[in-house]
Write a protein that holds these residues in place. Structure first.
Motif, PDB file in Angstrom:
ATOM      1  N   SER A 245       2.733  46.013  20.021  1.00 16.32           N
ATOM      2  CA  SER A 245       4.014  47.186  20.667  1.00 16.32           C
ATOM      3  C   SER A 245       3.493  48.041  21.157  1.00 16.32           C
ATOM      4  CB  SER A 245       4.300  47.904  18.887  1.00 16.32           C
ATOM      5  OG  SER A 245       5.143  47.118  18.164  1.00 16.32           O
ATOM      6  N   SER A 246       4.222  48.575  22.068  1.00 16.11           N
ATOM      7  CA  SER A 246       4.563  49.582  22.905  1.00 16.11           C
ATOM      8  C   SER A 246       5.189  50.903  23.072  1.00 16.11           C
ATOM      9  CB  SER A 246       4.019  48.621  24.343  1.00 16.11           C
ATOM     10  OG  SER A 246       3.941  50.086  25.213  1.00 16.11           O
ATOM     11  N   TYR A 247       4.093  52.327  22.991  1.00 18.54           N
ATOM     12  CA  TYR A 247       5.002  53.151  22.449  1.00 18.54           C
ATOM     13  C   TYR A 247       4.777  53.996  23.811  1.00 18.54           C
ATOM     14  CZ  TYR A 247       4.398  51.477  17.599  1.00 18.54           C
ATOM     15  OH  TYR A 247       4.476  51.342  16.603  1.00 18.54           O
ATOM     16  N   SER A 248       4.975  54.462  25.058  1.00 24.28           N
ATOM     17  CA  SER A 248       5.472  54.674  25.496  1.00 24.28           C
ATOM     18  C   SER A 248       6.618  55.782  26.064  1.00 24.28           C
ATOM     19  CB  SER A 248       5.479  53.978  26.965  1.00 24.28           C
ATOM     20  OG  SER A 248       7.047  53.262  27.117  1.00 24.28           O
ATOM     21  N   LYS A 249       6.225  57.204  26.594  1.00 28.98           N
ATOM     22  CA  LYS A 249       6.983  58.092  27.274  1.00 28.98           C
ATOM     23  C   LYS A 249       6.440  58.953  25.881  1.00 28.98           C
ATOM     24  CE  LYS A 249       9.333  55.953  31.419  1.00 28.98           C
ATOM     25  NZ  LYS A 249      10.564  56.074  32.274  1.00 28.98           N
ATOM     26  N   GLY A 250       5.916  59.119  25.113  1.00 23.16           N
ATOM     27  CA  GLY A 250       5.833  59.682  24.545  1.00 23.16           C
ATOM     28  C   GLY A 250       5.905  61.558  24.474  1.00 23.16           C
TER      29      GLY A 250
END
Length: 258
Positions: free
Chosen positions: A47-52
């Motif tokens: 998984s990738s979590y971006s622009k948090g």
């Protein structure tokens, strides 16, 4: 991760356009549903979590962005589909991830304000997407008897992103630790994938296929709630914790006719 998704999507689009000439125009002119099937798959990946980011309760405070840690989720899919034309299938698919923790430290602010700022020390997300997929398998149109069939998949739909209770920690704040309620939000989702099907049955009438696929899934934006838990103060963030959730998944499954 986002770059990987763009590469897979571009490859699916380019190869699909190049190979689409193999599907005869007269076949597409009379689209009809036949050979219905059930597809079941399980897999895992990254998984990738971006622009948090979040914006704390203070109107003059900056937007704080985070370096969030990606996880390796379990991903499962149940789909029902049918052949629409030689080499072309359509399906409705429900894909879901297991719940994953999301944590990270602050990275930068907009506008730039010296730290320290809040970190996300506890949060979680589970995403479920309902997708309308198109699968293009060129050899099914030209060599339907072949035991091994490569394919391309593309789809769009809607994702429900469930963020659990989340905690921000800032040792310099008046209240160093605050936890807020979770929330389920909905977002546009899309997917692209490449894979191969292998006929593992002995019957030619209704063959069963073992399938393996590398798939990129963009679940859109996941958003936490803004209500603090009891004992965590009363002020609410201007923008609660939110982030983009995507996953690259390697799966294996069966396509079973009925």
């Amino acid at each position: 991760m986002k770059r990987m998704g763009e590469l897979i999507f571009s490859a699916v689009l380019a190869v699909g356009v190049i190979l689409s000439g193999q599907v005869q125009a007269d076949s597409l002119s009379g689209l009809s549903l036949k050979d219905p099937y059930l597809r079941l798959s399980v897999g895992g990946g990254k998984s990738s979590y971006s622009k948090g980011m979040w914006h704390s309760p203070g109107p003059g405070d900056p937007d704080v962005y985070f370096n969030l840690n990606g996880k390796k989720p379990f991903v499962g899919t149940v789909a029902i589909g049918a052949t629409m034309a030689p080499g072309l299938r359509g399906e409705l698919a429900l894909t879901g991830t297991g719940r994953q923790s999301v944590t990270g430290t602050w990275s930068y602010t907009v506008p730039t304000v010296p730290g320290p700022h809040a970190d996300i020390t506890s949060a979680s997300v589970r995403s479920t997407a309902l997708m309308a997929n198109a699968i293009y398998a060129p050899m099914e149109a030209t060599q339907p008897e072949a035991r091994i069939q490569p394919f391309l998949l593309g789809g769009i739909g809607i994702a429900a992103n469930s963020v659990g209770d989340w905690t921000r920690t800032n040792a310099a704040a008046v209240r160093p630790v605050r936890t807020f309620e979770g929330r389920t939000s909905y977002s546009f989702a899309w997917t692209a994938g490449v894979g191969v099907s292998v006929n593992v049955s002995k019957t030619a009438a209704k063959p069963i296929y073992l399938e393996s696929m590398l798939q990129y899934i963009d679940f859109g934006t996941a958003r936490g709630g803004s209500t603090p838990l009891p004992g965590m103060g009363t002020s609410t963030p201007i923008t609660p914790f939110q982030f983009k959730h995507s996953a690259a998944v390697l799966s294996v499954g069966l396509r079973i006719p009925f």
